[in-house]
Design a protein around this motif. Sequence first.
Motif, PDB file in Angstrom:
ATOM      1  N   THR A  32       1.509 -35.178  37.066  1.00  0.00           N
ATOM      2  CA  THR A  32       1.591 -35.398  38.538  1.00  0.00           C
ATOM      3  C   THR A  32       1.797 -33.741  39.119  1.00  0.00           C
ATOM      4  OG1 THR A  32       4.062 -35.800  38.614  1.00  0.00           O
ATOM      5  CG2 THR A  32       2.035 -37.619  38.698  1.00  0.00           C
ATOM      6  N   TYR A  33       1.264 -33.479  40.229  1.00  0.00           N
ATOM      7  CA  TYR A  33       1.714 -32.427  40.957  1.00  0.00           C
ATOM      8  C   TYR A  33       1.818 -32.637  42.241  1.00  0.00           C
ATOM      9  CZ  TYR A  33      -1.672 -29.866  37.748  1.00  0.00           C
ATOM     10  OH  TYR A  33      -2.499 -29.400  36.561  1.00  0.00           O
ATOM     11  N   ASP A  34       3.286 -32.081  42.645  1.00  0.00           N
ATOM     12  CA  ASP A  34       3.883 -32.352  43.718  1.00  0.00           C
ATOM     13  C   ASP A  34       4.017 -31.255  44.839  1.00  0.00           C
ATOM     14  OD1 ASP A  34       5.475 -33.663  45.686  1.00  0.00           O
ATOM     15  OD2 ASP A  34       7.241 -34.217  44.114  1.00  0.00           O
ATOM     16  N   SER A  52     -15.886 -33.842  39.714  1.00  0.00           N
ATOM     17  CA  SER A  52     -14.894 -32.875  40.019  1.00  0.00           C
ATOM     18  C   SER A  52     -13.491 -33.572  40.464  1.00  0.00           C
ATOM     19  CB  SER A  52     -15.304 -32.178  41.187  1.00  0.00           C
ATOM     20  OG  SER A  52     -14.520 -31.235  41.749  1.00  0.00           O
ATOM     21  N   GLY A  53     -12.463 -33.125  39.976  1.00  0.00           N
ATOM     22  CA  GLY A  53     -11.041 -33.615  40.495  1.00  0.00           C
ATOM     23  C   GLY A  53     -10.716 -34.863  39.655  1.00  0.00           C
ATOM     24  N   SER A  54     -11.408 -35.096  38.275  1.00  0.00           N
ATOM     25  CA  SER A  54     -11.023 -36.104  37.687  1.00  0.00           C
ATOM     26  C   SER A  54      -9.902 -35.965  36.794  1.00  0.00           C
ATOM     27  CB  SER A  54     -12.446 -36.812  37.035  1.00  0.00           C
ATOM     28  OG  SER A  54     -13.011 -35.790  35.971  1.00  0.00           O
ATOM     29  N   GLY A  55      -9.596 -34.687  36.425  1.00  0.00           N
ATOM     30  CA  GLY A  55      -8.491 -34.270  35.853  1.00  0.00           C
ATOM     31  C   GLY A  55      -8.821 -33.704  34.514  1.00  0.00           C
ATOM     32  N   LYS A  56     -10.104 -33.400  34.163  1.00  0.00           N
ATOM     33  CA  LYS A  56     -10.563 -32.517  33.143  1.00  0.00           C
ATOM     34  C   LYS A  56      -9.844 -31.332  32.880  1.00  0.00           C
ATOM     35  CE  LYS A  56     -14.850 -32.196  34.635  1.00  0.00           C
ATOM     36  NZ  LYS A  56     -14.698 -32.622  35.837  1.00  0.00           N
ATOM     37  N   SER A  57      -9.677 -30.419  33.614  1.00  0.00           N
ATOM     38  CA  SER A  57      -8.966 -29.103  33.415  1.00  0.00           C
ATOM     39  C   SER A  57      -7.429 -29.403  32.991  1.00  0.00           C
ATOM     40  CB  SER A  57      -9.306 -28.266  34.653  1.00  0.00           C
ATOM     41  OG  SER A  57     -10.439 -27.841  34.723  1.00  0.00           O
ATOM     42  N   THR A  58      -7.124 -30.151  33.691  1.00  0.00           N
ATOM     43  CA  THR A  58      -5.648 -30.598  33.434  1.00  0.00           C
ATOM     44  C   THR A  58      -5.652 -31.058  32.246  1.00  0.00           C
ATOM     45  OG1 THR A  58      -5.084 -31.286  35.853  1.00  0.00           O
ATOM     46  CG2 THR A  58      -3.598 -32.025  34.330  1.00  0.00           C
ATOM     47  N   LEU A  59      -6.148 -31.705  31.660  1.00  0.00           N
ATOM     48  CA  LEU A  59      -6.446 -32.139  30.261  1.00  0.00           C
ATOM     49  C   LEU A  59      -6.301 -31.045  29.145  1.00  0.00           C
ATOM     50  CD1 LEU A  59      -6.658 -34.655  28.159  1.00  0.00           C
ATOM     51  CD2 LEU A  59      -8.884 -34.531  28.460  1.00  0.00           C
TER      52      LEU A  59
HETATM   53  P1  ADP Z   1     -11.579 -31.416  37.019  1.00  0.00           P
HETATM   54  O1  ADP Z   1     -11.223 -30.342  36.050  1.00  0.00           O
HETATM   55  O2  ADP Z   1     -11.954 -32.750  36.656  1.00  0.00           O
HETATM   56  O3  ADP Z   1     -12.131 -31.006  38.426  1.00  0.00           O
HETATM   57  P2  ADP Z   1      -8.540 -30.982  37.474  1.00  0.00           P
HETATM   58  O4  ADP Z   1      -7.756 -31.176  36.566  1.00  0.00           O
HETATM   59  O5  ADP Z   1      -8.841 -29.464  38.032  1.00  0.00           O
HETATM   60  O6  ADP Z   1      -9.812 -31.850  37.838  1.00  0.00           O
HETATM   61  O7  ADP Z   1      -7.931 -31.661  38.976  1.00  0.00           O
HETATM   62  C1  ADP Z   1      -7.531 -33.095  38.760  1.00  0.00           C
HETATM   63  C2  ADP Z   1      -6.426 -33.400  40.241  1.00  0.00           C
HETATM   64  O8  ADP Z   1      -5.384 -32.510  40.416  1.00  0.00           O
HETATM   65  C3  ADP Z   1      -7.473 -33.147  41.285  1.00  0.00           C
HETATM   66  O9  ADP Z   1      -7.053 -33.780  42.522  1.00  0.00           O
HETATM   67  C4  ADP Z   1      -6.636 -31.496  41.638  1.00  0.00           C
HETATM   68  O10 ADP Z   1      -6.621 -31.186  43.081  1.00  0.00           O
HETATM   69  C5  ADP Z   1      -5.254 -31.783  40.988  1.00  0.00           C
HETATM   70  N1  ADP Z   1      -4.634 -30.496  40.822  1.00  0.00           N
HETATM   71  C6  ADP Z   1      -5.325 -29.527  39.778  1.00  0.00           C
HETATM   72  N2  ADP Z   1      -4.480 -28.672  39.517  1.00  0.00           N
HETATM   73  C7  ADP Z   1      -3.390 -28.540  40.474  1.00  0.00           C
HETATM   74  C8  ADP Z   1      -2.417 -27.800  40.709  1.00  0.00           C
HETATM   75  N3  ADP Z   1      -2.338 -26.605  39.954  1.00  0.00           N
HETATM   76  N4  ADP Z   1      -1.683 -28.010  41.834  1.00  0.00           N
HETATM   77  C9  ADP Z   1      -1.871 -29.153  42.563  1.00  0.00           C
HETATM   78  N5  ADP Z   1      -2.669 -30.054  42.316  1.00  0.00           N
HETATM   79  C10 ADP Z   1      -3.445 -29.628  41.241  1.00  0.00           C
END
Ligand code: ADP
Length: 227
Positions: A12-14, A41-48
């Motif tokens: 989670t991002y707060d 877009s926004g599904s969490g791929k980069s976060t993973l």
């Molecule tokens: P994707 O790569 O699939 O586009 P992300 O992993 O970038 O998705 O993002 C997943 C969710 O987390 C989105 O709602 C994005 O706005 C949020 N998010 C990603 N990185 C951050 C961050 N550093 N701070 C706040 N929210 C973030």
Amino acid sequence: DDVVTLSGVRKTYDLGGVVEALAGVSLSLPRGSYTAVMGPSGSGKSTLLNLVGGLDTATEGTVTVGGRDLSAATEGERAAIRGSRVGFVFQTFNLMPRLTAVENVAMPLVFDGWGRTERRERARDLLADVGLGERLDHRPTELSGGQRQRVAIARALAPDPELILADEPTGNVDTETGERIMSLLDDLHAAGNTILLVTHERRIAAHAERIVHVRDGAIERIEELSD
Ligand code: ADP
Ligand code: ADP
């Protein structure tokens, strides 16, 4: 024998309000496997990908890479694992502006104790592989966006990392360069490297052995591809 294991990973991002980027993801990457993560877009791929690369830490759950629990590691330990095992192919290149293409690619090998001649030789070979054999002594400002992307890829591959993480590696390059990059990843897979690739393009994901479809921070389904 899994190179990467994610178990119940939540992130989670707060920022005033809480955004749940990953909502409990479990996934293993066997050694030598080639996995694509697809989703809107926004599904969490980069976060993973960032969690697997140790660039960020999970809010809950565990991430292990090469048997090491990243969730329990210090920043210094995560940096060491990144340096020795993981090659990042991202859209931000972070090339050193004062160094030539060869010098940029050879740089990570300094830390692995390679000699100067061997470093330059390997850097030249890799640059030739990505189609930049004629641009060895150019600095980043003398290269196009697509060419810089390829220098960054050659640099990521220089230490021969067992795990390669690629975030939209063909995101801002022309079709021909994109195909070159994908065939390089195919070769690395054939050579036994483990690859995790994030993309929103079906055509790119089709290079992998399986596609993990994500939506709203969760795995929707896993599609096995036959070739
Ligand atoms: P994707 O790569 O699939 O586009 P992300 O992993 O970038 O998705 O993002 C997943 C969710 O987390 C989105 O709602 C994005 O706005 C949020 N998010 C990603 N990185 C951050 C961050 N550093 N701070 C706040 N929210 C973030
Ligand atoms: P791409 O980013 O898709 O590779 P560009 O349109 O940026 O394509 O560049 C096309 C060509 O122009 C490249 O092959 C490159 O050699 C040349 N070029 C682009 N930018 C520069 C630059 N700043 N200096 C020298 N050559 C450049």
